[in-house]
Design a protein around this motif. Structure first.
Motif, PDB file in Angstrom:
ATOM      1  N   GLU A   1     -17.105  -7.836 -14.197  1.00  0.00           N
ATOM      2  CA  GLU A   1     -16.398  -8.009 -15.463  1.00  0.00           C
ATOM      3  C   GLU A   1     -15.415  -9.171 -15.364  1.00  0.00           C
ATOM      4  OE1 GLU A   1     -16.816  -6.659 -18.459  1.00  0.00           O
ATOM      5  OE2 GLU A   1     -18.567  -5.640 -17.621  1.00  0.00           O
TER       6      GLU A   1
ATOM      7  N   ASN B   1     -22.136  -4.971 -11.458  1.00  0.00           N
ATOM      8  CA  ASN B   1     -21.313  -5.077 -12.665  1.00  0.00           C
ATOM      9  C   ASN B   1     -20.093  -5.936 -12.354  1.00  0.00           C
ATOM     10  OD1 ASN B   1     -20.080  -4.672 -15.179  1.00  0.00           O
ATOM     11  ND2 ASN B   1     -19.007  -2.848 -14.433  1.00  0.00           N
TER      12      ASN B   1
ATOM     13  N   THR C   1     -16.258  -4.710 -24.947  1.00  0.00           N
ATOM     14  CA  THR C   1     -17.267  -3.760 -24.484  1.00  0.00           C
ATOM     15  C   THR C   1     -16.563  -2.613 -23.762  1.00  0.00           C
ATOM     16  OG1 THR C   1     -17.533  -4.839 -22.339  1.00  0.00           O
ATOM     17  CG2 THR C   1     -18.933  -5.635 -24.141  1.00  0.00           C
ATOM     18  N   ASP C   2     -17.289  -1.510 -23.552  1.00  0.00           N
ATOM     19  CA  ASP C   2     -16.709  -0.382 -22.815  1.00  0.00           C
ATOM     20  C   ASP C   2     -16.349  -0.798 -21.392  1.00  0.00           C
ATOM     21  OD1 ASP C   2     -16.959   1.238 -25.018  1.00  0.00           O
ATOM     22  OD2 ASP C   2     -18.850   2.170 -24.357  1.00  0.00           O
ATOM     23  N   ARG C   3     -17.221  -1.577 -20.772  1.00  0.00           N
ATOM     24  CA  ARG C   3     -16.938  -2.033 -19.412  1.00  0.00           C
ATOM     25  C   ARG C   3     -15.748  -2.991 -19.389  1.00  0.00           C
ATOM     26  NH1 ARG C   3     -22.934  -3.145 -16.709  1.00  0.00           N
ATOM     27  NH2 ARG C   3     -23.434  -0.950 -16.298  1.00  0.00           N
ATOM     28  N   GLY C   4     -15.639  -3.826 -20.418  1.00  0.00           N
ATOM     29  CA  GLY C   4     -14.494  -4.713 -20.517  1.00  0.00           C
ATOM     30  C   GLY C   4     -13.195  -3.938 -20.644  1.00  0.00           C
ATOM     31  N   SER C   5     -13.205  -2.896 -21.462  1.00  0.00           N
ATOM     32  CA  SER C   5     -12.019  -2.053 -21.637  1.00  0.00           C
ATOM     33  C   SER C   5     -11.668  -1.324 -20.350  1.00  0.00           C
ATOM     34  CB  SER C   5     -12.249  -1.050 -22.764  1.00  0.00           C
ATOM     35  OG  SER C   5     -12.425  -1.708 -23.999  1.00  0.00           O
TER      36      SER C   5
ATOM     37  N   SER D   1      -8.028  -9.706 -27.234  1.00  0.00           N
ATOM     38  CA  SER D   1      -9.358 -10.256 -27.000  1.00  0.00           C
ATOM     39  C   SER D   1      -9.246 -11.320 -25.913  1.00  0.00           C
ATOM     40  CB  SER D   1      -9.915 -10.885 -28.272  1.00  0.00           C
ATOM     41  OG  SER D   1      -9.269 -12.127 -28.537  1.00  0.00           O
TER      42      SER D   1
ATOM     43  N   SER E   1      -9.885  -9.006 -22.670  1.00  0.00           N
ATOM     44  CA  SER E   1     -11.191  -8.544 -22.176  1.00  0.00           C
ATOM     45  C   SER E   1     -12.259  -8.771 -23.231  1.00  0.00           C
ATOM     46  CB  SER E   1     -11.132  -7.059 -21.824  1.00  0.00           C
ATOM     47  OG  SER E   1     -10.898  -6.280 -22.983  1.00  0.00           O
ATOM     48  N   PHE E   2     -13.511  -8.706 -22.810  1.00  0.00           N
ATOM     49  CA  PHE E   2     -14.615  -8.725 -23.753  1.00  0.00           C
ATOM     50  C   PHE E   2     -14.652  -7.381 -24.488  1.00  0.00           C
ATOM     51  CE2 PHE E   2     -16.199 -12.085 -20.874  1.00  0.00           C
ATOM     52  CZ  PHE E   2     -16.556 -13.039 -21.816  1.00  0.00           C
TER      53      PHE E   2
END
Length: 462
Positions: free
Chosen positions: A161, A159, A191-195, A218, A188-189
């Motif tokens: 990011e 993963n 997405t949950d992973r981005g957050s 964003s 960030s993008f």
């Protein structure tokens, strides 16, 4: 309380040991004692400089921080394997210059170093990581990085990011800007992973920066924000310089004008200093990119608006050089001219796109002989800034007096505080007559200079 402990093995890495990477790494190490910080570069000579007593860049306060943190939790290295492999967060701090070849040269960023850095990161990545855009990049670069990561990562389960965390460093005050920033922007993008990645980087900054100064956005907003900030700063400089030229025609004083206008709280006083134009590695490059983006997206009027900011900046440097020639009996050929300042602004040794260099090159084209003094910039850096024009027509001096001795004119190109304290009566006594002063930064007392006997020109003032 720090959000990690050193025993956990938490490390961060800055790819690129230049201005952004070196200073960013040093300040993080200073404020996060339990985090190991690696600054890595393929240039062994530059790494050796960072590990020496003479750092490769000058910035107020930097030397003391590096001496306190180096080999404690700050490490300068050429080993990508160790630096990247052991880090959770990797900052991309490589150079993103304007492209100088092929299609769109002179208009877009050259992302070759960015691509190489990402590929090198992935060679040494066996665990989840956060890659952070720190250097200025055009919009949608994160998308390209994400695609490149997917093509080059060793295991599909990794993963990786991507975040955008643009630097807002003003050269001359960069250390202070990092220690006490106006804001820290992280994009960030969606997405949950981005957050989650955004949260981890935010936690790093919270070691010394209040949460209210950390702004989430964003990733596209974050990428555009640095361009927008620098474009607006450049616009203010070009605007006051345009007004300064008008002041000379109508008999107004641009210092008084900027002082009055700057009292308006809607406008403010910063970046309203009339002079010989902006320089450095960022402003012109970022406005160029903004012009390209507007053209690319079919916004010709917007593109032309920003193009005029660049046009006015070039005009101001050329106008100042012409004024020197005109005042000196329309010829500087064979005359020795003392140039005070080579850095693009005070507080830094950076000569990249320095207005001083543009003025010097213009004077050399008129066959002047230059005697240059800068309290910080080295002889080699001054000559490099002049490129092919260096030679017998340029001498680099060790003091103001050495530069001025036998000169017909003094040209102030950088607003170093030491130049405000010059004994101009002494300087006048060692110069050729008539003696001229051309104040390209409006830092000198014109009346006192005139009383001594100088013929004085200040930008935007009669």
């Amino acid at each position: 309380m720090l959000f990690v402990q050193k025993k956990s093995g938490f490390s961060v890495c800055c790819i690129g040991a230049g201005y952004v990477g070196g200073i960013t790494g040093a300040v993080i190490a200073e404020k996060c004692r339990d985090v190991d910080v690696y600054v890595v570069d393929i240039n062994g000579d530059r790494i050796a400089q960072w590990n020496s007593d003479t750092l490769p860049i000058y910035e107020a306060g930097l030397d003391a921080i590096v001496k306190r943190t180096r080999d404690r939790n700050l490490f300068f290295t050429t080993s990508f394997k160790h630096a990247v492999g052991s880090s959770v967060i990797v900052f991309l701090c490589v150079n993103t210059p304007i492209k100088k070849y092929g299609a769109d040269r002179g208009r877009v960023y050259d992302l070759a170093y960015t691509e190489k850095a990402v590929i090198e990161i992935m060679k040494h990545t066996d665990s989840d990581k956060i890659i952070v855009e720190k250097s200025t990049v055009p919009c949608k670069t994160a998308e390209k990085i994400r695609a490149l990561v997917e093509k080059t990562k060793k295991h599909k389960a990794l993963n990786i990011e991507i975040l955008s965390n643009p630097e807002f460093l003003a050269q001359g005050s960069a250390v202070g800007d990092l220690l006490d920033p106006d804001r820290v922007l992280i994009g960030s993008f969606p997405t949950d992973r981005g957050s989650s990645a955004l949260g981890k980087l935010s936690a790093l900054y919270r070691n010394w920066i209040p949460q209210e100064k950390i702004i989430a956005s964003s990733i596209w907003t974050a990428e555009l924000a640095k361009l927008a900030a620098n474009a607006l700063l450049a616009q203010r400089i070009s605007s006051i310089n345009a007004l300064g030229e008008l002041c000379e025609k109508v008999g107004a004083d641009v210092l008084q004008l900027s002082g009055v206008v700057g009292k308006d709280r809607r406008i403010g006083e910063k970046y309203l200093s009339c002079g010989i134009g902006f320089g450095g590695s960022c402003l012109e490059k970022d406005v160029c990119c903004l012009v390209y983006l507007c053209d690319y997206h079919g916004l010709p009027d917007a593109a032309e608006y920003w193009r005029q900011v660049l046009s006015m900046n070039r005009h101001q440097k050329e106008r100042f050089t012409r004024k020197i020639t005109e005042k000196m009996f329309s010829s500087v050929s064979g005359k020795r001219i003392a140039v005070l300042g080579a850095a693009f602004k005070k507080g830094t040794s950076d000569t990249r796109d320095s207005p001083a260099a543009a003025v010097m090159l213009g004077l050399l084209e008129e066959h002047a002989t230059l005697a240059v003094y800068d309290p910080v910039v080295s002889r080699e850096e001054i000559l490099d800034a002049l490129g092919a024009k260096k030679g017998q027509a340029v001498s680099v001096c060790d003091s103001v007096e050495d530069a001025c001795r036998g000169s017909s004119a003094v040209v102030v190109c950088t607003e170093w505080d030491v130049f405000r304290k010059i004994d101009f009566e002494r300087v006048y006594s060692v110069m050729e007559k008539p003696a001229y002063v051309f104040d390209g930064r409006n830092i000198l007392d014109r009346k006192k200079l005139a009383a001594i006997g100088f013929d004085v020109y200040s930008v935007g003032r009669l």
